[in-house]
Design a protein around this motif. Structure first.
Motif, mmCIF file in Angstrom:
data_model
loop_
_atom_site.group_PDB
_atom_site.id
_atom_site.type_symbol
_atom_site.label_atom_id
_atom_site.label_comp_id
_atom_site.label_asym_id
_atom_site.label_seq_id
_atom_site.Cartn_x
_atom_site.Cartn_y
_atom_site.Cartn_z
ATOM 1 N N ASN A 290 0.808 -1.227 0.000
ATOM 2 C CA ASN A 290 0.000 0.000 0.000
ATOM 3 C C ASN A 290 0.839 1.274 0.000
ATOM 4 O O ASN A 290 0.286 2.376 0.040
ATOM 5 C CB ASN A 290 -0.964 -0.003 1.187
ATOM 6 C CG ASN A 290 -0.249 -0.134 2.527
ATOM 7 O OD1 ASN A 290 0.971 -0.104 2.584
ATOM 8 N ND2 ASN A 290 -1.021 -0.297 3.591
ATOM 9 N N THR A 291 2.167 1.157 -0.010
ATOM 10 C CA THR A 291 3.022 2.351 -0.098
ATOM 11 C C THR A 291 3.691 2.477 -1.464
ATOM 12 O O THR A 291 4.530 3.357 -1.653
ATOM 13 C CB THR A 291 4.118 2.338 0.992
ATOM 14 O OG1 THR A 291 5.060 1.274 0.722
ATOM 15 C CG2 THR A 291 3.519 2.142 2.370
ATOM 16 N N HIS A 558 -13.802 0.360 -5.428
ATOM 17 C CA HIS A 558 -13.270 1.622 -4.909
ATOM 18 C C HIS A 558 -13.902 2.819 -5.616
ATOM 19 O O HIS A 558 -14.428 3.736 -4.975
ATOM 20 C CB HIS A 558 -11.757 1.651 -5.072
ATOM 21 C CG HIS A 558 -11.127 2.969 -4.757
ATOM 22 N ND1 HIS A 558 -11.073 3.475 -3.472
ATOM 23 C CD2 HIS A 558 -10.540 3.907 -5.559
ATOM 24 C CE1 HIS A 558 -10.480 4.656 -3.489
ATOM 25 N NE2 HIS A 558 -10.155 4.937 -4.743
#
Length: 692
Positions: A290-291, A558
Motif C-alpha cells: 500500500n506504499t 473503490h
C-alpha cells in the motif's frame, strides 16, 4: 480483426506476403559467452564497485536501508553455503514464495551459485496451485516470506511430499512456531558462514563451473486453460533477451528502478535480473504494497514495466481525482489533455508538430500534464513498458497524451517475456511494434504468431510432450496467438512511418466470429469497456451461433463506492452496490461509449453486473489477471444463457461464509441490462472529463 493478407509497400508483390520472416532493423548484439551466469555478473559488479555503490535498497519504517554490491555478494555467498548445508545440489529447484524483498534475489542468486535454479510462487497463490508447483518441480527447500506464507505451507504440509525445509525471512509472528522444518533466513546464513570456514574456495569452484546453458529460473505460465506449466529459462536465454532490449533502449548503472511486481512473473525477472545485473543499476523495494505509489513518487524511476492492470488502475485514479476536483482544475486538465492528445496522435502518424502546437504543448505541460505525472510518480520516467495481456488503445493514448513514453511489448514466458517492442520513434497505439534484435517473427498460414530467438526457453519442466508442441524442429516458438502485420499504409501514413508492425488480435482459440461473419477479438471489446474507471473486469461472449454480443461485468468497488458516496447512494456490500439501478446506469454509460467506436455487428447488446469480483483463488482469472474464459463459461453458463433469452433478470445461489465458519446459501437476483435504445444521461457538470 482477422488476420488478412496485407501487402507491404516498397516491395515486389511476391515478397509482400505478411507471412514472410520479419527481422529487426538493428544488428544483433554480441552473443552471450558460454560461461556467463548471473552469479558471475554479481561477482564482477562487487569487484568493481565494492561498498562505493548501492545494489539494493529496501524501505523499512520509512527509511531506505541500502545494501552495497559487496554486501549483496556476501549475503548471496552466505545463503548459498547455507543452502548447500541443507543439501541443495546442482540441478535441483529451490522455491521462493513471497513479495519482493532483497531476500528473494539473494535466494535466487544463491541457488544459481550452486548450479541449482529457483521457481517463483506468486504470494497470492493458495492450495492446489502451491501443491502443483512444489510437487511437480520436486522442491525440497522453500524460501517463504512471512507468517502468512508459512501458514499456507503448514496447512498443506501433508501434501508436500518432497519438501524438507521451509526458510522464512520475516520472523514477525513466528517466534513460537515449533515445527522442526522451519528455519529463519539469518540462521541459514550463519550456518553458511560456518560451512565456508570449513570449505574455503569451494563455492568459488561451483560458481566458476556455471554455464550460460544452465537453467537459472523456472517461471510458471499464465495457466489460462489449466494448471500452469513450468517453463525453464537458462542464464543464456535471459541474458540474451536483456542484452537485446538494452541495445534498443539503453539502460545503465544510473537508472532508477522500483521492483514491486512479483518475481514469479517473467516481467519482473526481465528487468530486475536480466537487465539489472548486466547494467548494474540499483533496485529499490517499496515498504509495503500500500506504499508503492508513494515510494514510486519518491524514487522517480527512469524505467517501468507493468501489466495492463497497473496502467488501467493509474488511469482510473486520474479519472476519479479529476472528477472530484473543482471546476477550474477539471477545465484546465480537460484542455491540457486535448492538446496532449493531438500532439500524441500527430507523433503516431509520424508528423512533426508545428510551432503553434509546440507552444500550446509547452503551456499544457506546465499547467496540466506534468502535475498529473508527478502524482503518478512518472515525472522522470524515460520509458515505460506494458505487456502480459492486451492494453486498450484508449489507455495507451491517455499516457502518451500526458507525456509518458509508454510502449507495448509482446512476448511470453517461453521467450523470456519480450520478443517484439515499439521503438521510441515509431509507436502506434494498436500494435506491439517490431522484433527486438536477434529475434525473428513469422505469421503462420493459419494466422498464428511464430517467434525464434536465443531467448526461446529450454522447455517445460518434466513435460517433453508440451515442449514439442511449443517449439518445432526449426526452433520456432508457437505462441498460440493470432496476429498480422500492419504496414505503414494501413497505419495511414506510408511516407512518415517506416516499419511493418505486429498487431496481436487475441489468443487464436479466443477469436470469435459474429453473426454476420465479422471476426473479432473479445479482449479488444473488453478493454474498451474497462477504460471506464468504474469497471474492474469485463468478459465478452458471442460467436458460435450466438445472435449478438453480450458481457458479464464486475464493478470497481473503490471507484463505484466513491461515486455512490458523492451521489448519496447507500449500500452495504459489493453485491448490494452492483445491483443498484443507478450502478447499472453508470456501467451502461461505459458500455455505450465502448459501443460508439465498434462496428454494429460486435456492439454489446446486453450485459449484467456480476454479484462478485472475479478471483484468482476461484480460478476465474490468473495471478496476472488474465481471464480464464473456459472457467467463466462453465461456472456462469446459466447467466450467459439468460443474456441470450428474453428475461430481464436471473437468479443465482451464492454461498456466504461468516467469520465463525458457518455458511448460508442466499439467492440473489441479477438484473440484465439491454443496450438497445439506451441513451446516457447528460453530464451535470460542464467541465467533467470523460477520458475521451
Amino acid at each position: 480483426m482477422s488476420a488478412p493478407d496485407r501487402p507491404t509497400s516498397g516491395e515486389p508483390a511476391a515478397e509482400r506476403d505478411p507471412r514472410r520472416i520479419v527481422r529487426p532493423r538493428e544488428d544483433p548484439p554480441e552473443p552471450i559467452p558460454a560461461a556467463l551466469t548471473f552469479p558471475k555478473l554479481l561477482h564482477d559488479l562487487a569487484e568493481r564497485h565494492g561498498d562505493k555503490r548501492i545494489a539494493l535498497q529496501e524501505k523499512r519504517y520509512g527509511i531506505w536501508q541500502p545494501v552495497t554490491w559487496s554486501g549483496y555478494r556476501k549475503r548471496v555467498r552466505d545463503f548459498a553455503h547455507g543452502l548447500a548445508d541443507l543439501g541443495v545440489q546442482p540441478g535441483e529447484v529451490v522455491a521462493v514464495l513471497g513479495d519482493n524483498r532483497p531476500e528473494w534475489l539473494i535466494s535466487e542468486l544463491a541457488a544459481q551459485s550452486l548450479g541449482a535454479c529457483v521457481v517463483g510462487v506468486y504470494p497470492t497463490s493458495v492450495g492446489e496451485e502451491i501443491v502443483h508447483i512444489l510437487t511437480h518441480a520436486g522442491v525440497r527447500v522453500v524460501v517463504a516470506e512471512d507468517q502468512e506464507q508459512v501458514d499456507k505451507l503448514i496447512r498443506l504440509w501433508d501434501r508436500l511430499d518432497t519438501v524438507e525445509a521451509v526458510v522464512y525471512y520475516d520472523p514477525r509472528g513466528l517466534e513460537h512456531y515449533d515445527e522442526d522444518y522451519l528455519l529463519e533466513f539469518t540462521d541459514v546464513e550463519v550456518r553458511g558462514q560456518a560451512l565456508e570456514v570449513d570449505r574455503p574456495g569451494w563455492l568459488d569452484e561451483q560458481v566458476a563451473a556455471g554455464q550460460s546453458s544452465d537453467i537459472a529460473v523456472i517461471c510458471t505460465t499464465s495457466g489460462t486453460t489449466a494448471l500452469p506449466k513450468l517453463a525453464m529459462l537458462s542464464h543464456g536465454n535471459l541474458l540474451a533477451m536483456g542484452r537485446s532490449l538494452m541495445s534498443i533502449d539503453p539502460i545503465d548503472a544510473r537508472t532508477r528502478y522500483v521492483s514491486f511486481l512479483p518475481f514469479a512473473w517473467i516481467g519482473e525477472q526481465m528487468l530486475t535480473v536480466a537487465c539489472g545485473l548486466q547494467a548494474g543499476f540499483t533496485v529499490s523495494f517499496p515498504e509495503e504494497a500500500n506504499t508503492v505509489k508513494a515510494d514510486l513518487r519518491e524514487i522517480g524511476p527512469d524505467v517501468m514495466f507493468s501489466p495492463p492492470r497497473i496502467w488501467e488502475d493509474m488511469v482510473s485514479d486520474v479519472q476519479v481525482r479529476v472528477g472530484e476536483a473543482g471546476w477550474l482544475k477539471r477545465a484546465v486538465f480537460a484542455w491540457g489533455h486535448r492538446v496532449g492528445e493531438r500532439i500524441a496522435d500527430s507523433r503516431v502518424r509520424g508528423e512533426r508538430a508545428g510551432p503553434a502546437q509546440r507552444a500550446l504543448g509547452a503551456v499544457a505541460e506546465q499547467v496540466a500534464l506534468r502535475p498529473v505525472r508527478e502524482q503518478l510518480g512518472l515525472t522522470r520516467v524515460r520509458r515505460c513498458y506494458t505487456g502480459g495481456a492486451p492494453l486498450g488503445p484508449d489507455v495507451f493514448r491517455f499516457f502518451h497524451a500526458i507525456g509518458v513514453n509508454l510502449k507495448q511489448i509482446y512476448g511470453q514466458t517461453e521467450i523470456c517475456g519480450i520478443a517484439v517492442a515499439h521503438r521510441d520513434d515509431d509507436v502506434r497505439f494498436n500494435t506491439v511494434g517490431t522484433p527486438i534484435p536477434a529475434t525473428e517473427l513469422r505469421i503462420a498460414e493459419d494466422g498464428e504468431i511464430l517467434l525464434r530467438s536465443p531467448a526461446v526457453f529450454e522447455g517445460y519442466y518434466r513435460n517433453e510432450e508440451a515442449t514439442k508442441e511449443a517449439v518445432d524442429a526449426d526452433g520456432w516458438l508457437h505462441t498460440g496467438d493470432a496476429g498480422y502485420l500492419e504496414t505503414p499504409e494501413m497505419a495511414g501514413s506510408g511516407e512518415a512511418l517506416n516499419s511493418d508492425q505486429l498487431v496481436v488480435i487475441d489468443r487464436a482459440k479466443d477469436v470469435m466470429e459474429a453473426a454476420d461473419g465479422t471476426r473479432f477479438s473479445p479482449a479488444f471489446i473488453e478493454n474498451k469497456i474497462k477504460f471506464s474507471p468504474y469497471v474492474e473486469e469485463a468478459v465478452v461472449f458471442g460467436g458460435e451461433d450466438r445472435p449478438y454480443i453480450t458481457a458479464l461485468v464486475t464493478i470497481d468497488m473503490h471507484t463505484v463506492g466513491a461515486w455512490a458516496e458523492r451521489e448519496h447512494l447507500s449500500y452495504t456490500t459489493y453485491t448490494d452496490l452492483a445491483q443498484k439501478p443507478a450502478a447499472y446506469e453508470l456501467i451502461a454509460a461505459a458500455v455505450h461509449r465502448a459501443n460508439e467506436d465498434l462496428p454494429e455487428a460486435i456492439q454489446v447488446r446486453r450485459f449484467l453486473l456480476l454479484h462478485k469480483q472475479l478471483d484468482p483463488d476461484d480460478e476465474e482469472i490468473t495471478r496476472t489477471r488474465k481471464v480464464r474464459r473456459g472457467v467463466i463459461s462453465e461456472r456462469y453458463g446459466e447467466l450467459i444463457e439468460a443474456l441470450y433469452s428474453d428475461v430481464d433478470a436471473v437468479t443465482v445461489t451464492s454461498t456466504v461464509t461468516y467469520q465463525d465458519g458457518t455458511s448460508v446459501e442466499r439467492k440473489i437476483q441479477l438484473a440484465i441490462k439491454p443496450m438497445d435504445g439506451f441513451t446516457p444521461a447528460p453530464k451535470r457538470r460542464r467541465f467533467a472529463w470523460s477520458g475521451r
